[in-house]
Design a protein around this motif. Structure first.
Motif, PDB file in Angstrom:
ATOM      1  N   SER A  28       0.438  -1.463   0.133  1.00 35.60           N
ATOM      2  CA  SER A  28       0.363   0.264  -0.072  1.00 35.60           C
ATOM      3  C   SER A  28       1.091   1.294   0.389  1.00 35.60           C
ATOM      4  CB  SER A  28      -0.984  -0.245   0.971  1.00 35.60           C
ATOM      5  OG  SER A  28      -0.417  -0.194   2.294  1.00 35.60           O
ATOM      6  N   THR A  29       2.110   1.009   0.504  1.00 31.92           N
ATOM      7  CA  THR A  29       2.788   2.176   0.363  1.00 31.92           C
ATOM      8  C   THR A  29       3.725   2.535  -1.356  1.00 31.92           C
ATOM      9  OG1 THR A  29       4.251   0.893   1.871  1.00 31.92           O
ATOM     10  CG2 THR A  29       2.928   1.851   2.692  1.00 31.92           C
ATOM     11  N   GLN A  30       4.200   1.701  -2.088  1.00 27.41           N
ATOM     12  CA  GLN A  30       4.610   1.779  -3.043  1.00 27.41           C
ATOM     13  C   GLN A  30       3.803   2.463  -4.155  1.00 27.41           C
ATOM     14  OE1 GLN A  30       7.134   0.284  -3.891  1.00 27.41           O
ATOM     15  NE2 GLN A  30       7.810  -1.399  -1.930  1.00 27.41           N
ATOM     16  N   ALA A  31       5.265   3.087  -4.657  1.00 28.90           N
ATOM     17  CA  ALA A  31       4.741   4.088  -5.621  1.00 28.90           C
ATOM     18  C   ALA A  31       4.062   3.185  -6.503  1.00 28.90           C
ATOM     19  CB  ALA A  31       5.428   4.975  -6.168  1.00 28.90           C
ATOM     20  N   ILE A 185      13.454  10.317 -12.263  1.00 30.41           N
ATOM     21  CA  ILE A 185      13.629   9.311 -11.021  1.00 30.41           C
ATOM     22  C   ILE A 185      12.343   8.076 -11.701  1.00 30.41           C
ATOM     23  CG2 ILE A 185      12.800   9.379  -8.916  1.00 30.41           C
ATOM     24  CD1 ILE A 185      13.963  12.164  -9.213  1.00 30.41           C
ATOM     25  N   GLU A 186      11.348   8.854 -12.247  1.00 32.63           N
ATOM     26  CA  GLU A 186       9.605   7.665 -11.962  1.00 32.63           C
ATOM     27  C   GLU A 186      10.254   6.540 -13.086  1.00 32.63           C
ATOM     28  OE1 GLU A 186       6.699  10.230 -14.101  1.00 32.63           O
ATOM     29  OE2 GLU A 186       6.120  11.321 -12.217  1.00 32.63           O
ATOM     30  N   LEU A 187      10.875   7.015 -13.856  1.00 34.58           N
ATOM     31  CA  LEU A 187      11.527   5.785 -15.101  1.00 34.58           C
ATOM     32  C   LEU A 187      12.426   4.966 -13.980  1.00 34.58           C
ATOM     33  CD1 LEU A 187      12.328   7.224 -17.770  1.00 34.58           C
ATOM     34  CD2 LEU A 187      10.192   6.044 -18.305  1.00 34.58           C
ATOM     35  N   GLN A 188      13.689   5.644 -13.252  1.00 36.14           N
ATOM     36  CA  GLN A 188      14.323   4.712 -12.609  1.00 36.14           C
ATOM     37  C   GLN A 188      13.388   3.811 -11.720  1.00 36.14           C
ATOM     38  OE1 GLN A 188      15.754   5.933  -8.953  1.00 36.14           O
ATOM     39  NE2 GLN A 188      16.151   4.244  -8.573  1.00 36.14           N
ATOM     40  N   ILE A 189      12.438   4.536 -11.361  1.00 36.57           N
ATOM     41  CA  ILE A 189      11.520   3.412  -9.876  1.00 36.57           C
ATOM     42  C   ILE A 189      10.908   2.602 -11.195  1.00 36.57           C
ATOM     43  CG2 ILE A 189       9.821   3.635  -8.815  1.00 36.57           C
ATOM     44  CD1 ILE A 189      10.395   6.583  -8.331  1.00 36.57           C
ATOM     45  N   GLU A 304      18.238  13.436  -4.028  1.00 34.97           N
ATOM     46  CA  GLU A 304      17.598  13.027  -4.661  1.00 34.97           C
ATOM     47  C   GLU A 304      16.690  14.611  -5.058  1.00 34.97           C
ATOM     48  OE1 GLU A 304      15.686   9.642  -6.805  1.00 34.97           O
ATOM     49  OE2 GLU A 304      17.211   8.232  -5.506  1.00 34.97           O
ATOM     50  N   LEU A 305      16.322  14.546  -4.075  1.00 36.48           N
ATOM     51  CA  LEU A 305      15.565  15.728  -4.534  1.00 36.48           C
ATOM     52  C   LEU A 305      17.004  17.319  -4.871  1.00 36.48           C
ATOM     53  CD1 LEU A 305      14.009  17.030  -0.673  1.00 36.48           C
ATOM     54  CD2 LEU A 305      12.944  16.118  -2.701  1.00 36.48           C
ATOM     55  N   ALA A 379      10.232  11.454  -6.162  1.00 34.37           N
ATOM     56  CA  ALA A 379      11.073  11.309  -4.787  1.00 34.37           C
ATOM     57  C   ALA A 379      10.498  11.066  -3.507  1.00 34.37           C
ATOM     58  CB  ALA A 379      12.588  12.677  -5.133  1.00 34.37           C
ATOM     59  N   SER A 380       9.792  12.506  -3.411  1.00 32.04           N
ATOM     60  CA  SER A 380       9.455  11.865  -2.032  1.00 32.04           C
ATOM     61  C   SER A 380       7.509  10.799  -2.074  1.00 32.04           C
ATOM     62  CB  SER A 380       8.090  13.129  -2.439  1.00 32.04           C
ATOM     63  OG  SER A 380       8.383  14.355  -2.127  1.00 32.04           O
TER      64      SER A 380
END
Length: 410
Positions: A28-31, A185-189, A304-305, A379-380
């Motif tokens: 539930s906490t995963q982006a 950063i989204e792509l990295q995740i 990352e920020l 990042a958040s």
């Protein structure tokens, strides 16, 4: 391209990223990131969905009491005569002198590996400990080469530096850059890439943009994707296919265009891909500071920020890592005096004083204060997961220290 890469010394398991063994993570906490969305949706392409919230002692050679006699025969009689004459000399010299009893040696205490204290701290009698004492026998830690490696890395970051205000008089604005980096950063995740990959990607992006002033919104995303593909080939074991990069760009660019831009970036940078990233320095600094996992995770979050923030993009990675490490430990330990965190040991091994990067710490405090209302939330969301100790949602990020740093002048 450099034929061989330096081996970055490993640290303890508690500071290794991207490997979580036997640890359950609350889903539930995963982006949840979209699998296909253009980066500059508010500037070009189609509009996609938004993301959810000292030296060795010299051996002393003792002189014999009687000088050796040259050309001594090897017969037993003459050797015995030599021994007798030697004993006579020893007894004659000590005949009338009382012999003092020799005190037994004191038991040795367990010694710590100490290093010479700099003159600035000698009056305070502060101890500088050896952070590599427990990993001397670990072959993977290459402790005998650590100082040489990080000295070389600091030379490389100075060689491949990014100029301040490198987007001045540029077709790409700081806002466009922040939007692109947030998407990267989204792509990295989404691709489950290493942190080094995204850090290297942003470094290649900035170095290319400061040379090519004619890159605008039409080709900025293409540069970002090509830089990410280069970073994947440099850092990853398994890399995404070109078709995957075409897909995440919403078919805005073809595979041929991405490969052509990849060649262009490499030719422009003259295949100079050896610039270190801040995460390399952070792992070393966290080991020296003996930071725990939440403190190390908070420092990674700050870095990352910093990737998204244009105002700090020109700061050398080693300075960013030092500031992030110091601030992260101070926040989670409720320490208001940063000089107590940045100890003489850290000063000795990093070669940086607190005054060298205090203005960067203040910039990190500004980023933490603005993050809740920022539109760049990748990042958040990433560091709100349980695998990252939900560090971006920690209430200590709004502590008195952050508010105190906000009131300081540059």
């Amino acid at each position: 391209m450099e034929s061989r890469r330096l081996r970055i010394p490993l640290i303890s398991d508690q500071h290794r990223e991207n490997v979580i063994i036997g640890k359950k993570v609350n889903n539930s906490t995963q982006a949840k990131f979209p699998t296909c969305r253009p980066a500059l949706r508010d500037l070009s392409n189609k509009i996609g969905s938004q993301i959810s919230n000292n030296g060795p002692s010299k051996n002393i050679v003792k002189k014999p009491l009687v000088k050796a006699i040259p050309n001594i025969d090897s017969t037993n009689d003459k050797i015995n005569k030599l021994k007798i004459s030697t004993n006579k000399v020893e007894t004659n010299t000590t005949k009338n002198k009382p012999v003092k009893p020799i005190a037994p040696p004191k038991p040795l205490k367990k010694q710590e590996s100490l290093i010479t204290i700099p003159p600035a701290y000698s009056s305070k009698q502060l101890v500088i400990y050896d952070p590599d004492e427990n990993t001397r026998k670990d072959v993977c830690s290459v402790t005998e080469y650590v100082e040489d490696i990080f000295s070389y890395l600091r030379e490389m970051e100075a060689m491949y530096k990014i100029e301040k205000d490198h987007l001045e008089d540029h077709k790409t604005t700081p806002s466009m850059r922040s939007t692109l980096v947030n998407w990267l950063i989204e792509l990295q995740i989404n691709f489950k890439l290493n942190m080094e990959t995204s850090h290297m990607c942003v470094s290649l992006l900035d170095r290319y943009l400061q040379v090519k002033k004619d890159i605008g919104r039409e080709t900025l995303q293409l540069v970002g994707v090509a830089a990410l593909m280069i970073a994947c080939k440099y850092e990853e074991v398994y890399i995404p296919e070109v078709s995957d990069f075409v897909y995440v760009c919403d078919d805005s660019f073809s595979a041929r265009e991405i490969l052509a831009m990849e060649r262009n970036i490499l030719a422009t940078l003259k295949f100079g891909l050896g610039k270190p990233s801040s995460i390399h320095f952070l792992r070393r600094y966290s080991k020296i500071a003996r930071a725990d996992l939440p403190q190390h995770s908070l420092a990674k979050y700050l870095l990352e920020l910093a990737l998204i923030d244009y105002e700090i993009s020109h700061v050398p990675p080693s300075y960013q890592a030092a500031a992030a490490c110091c601030l992260a430990i101070a926040i989670l330990t409720d320490e208001m005096d940063l000089s107590k965190i940045w100890s003489p040991t850290l000063v000795h091994y990093t070669t940086y004083k607190l005054s060298d990067f205090r203005h960067i710490i203040r910039r990190f405090a500004i980023l933490l204060d603005r993050e809740e209302k920022s539109k760049y939330q990748a990042a958040s969301v990433k560091y709100a997961s349980a695998s990252n100790y939900k560090i971006s949602t920690n209430p200590k990020l709004k502590c008195k220290l952050v508010k105190k740093l906000l009131l300081e002048k540059n």
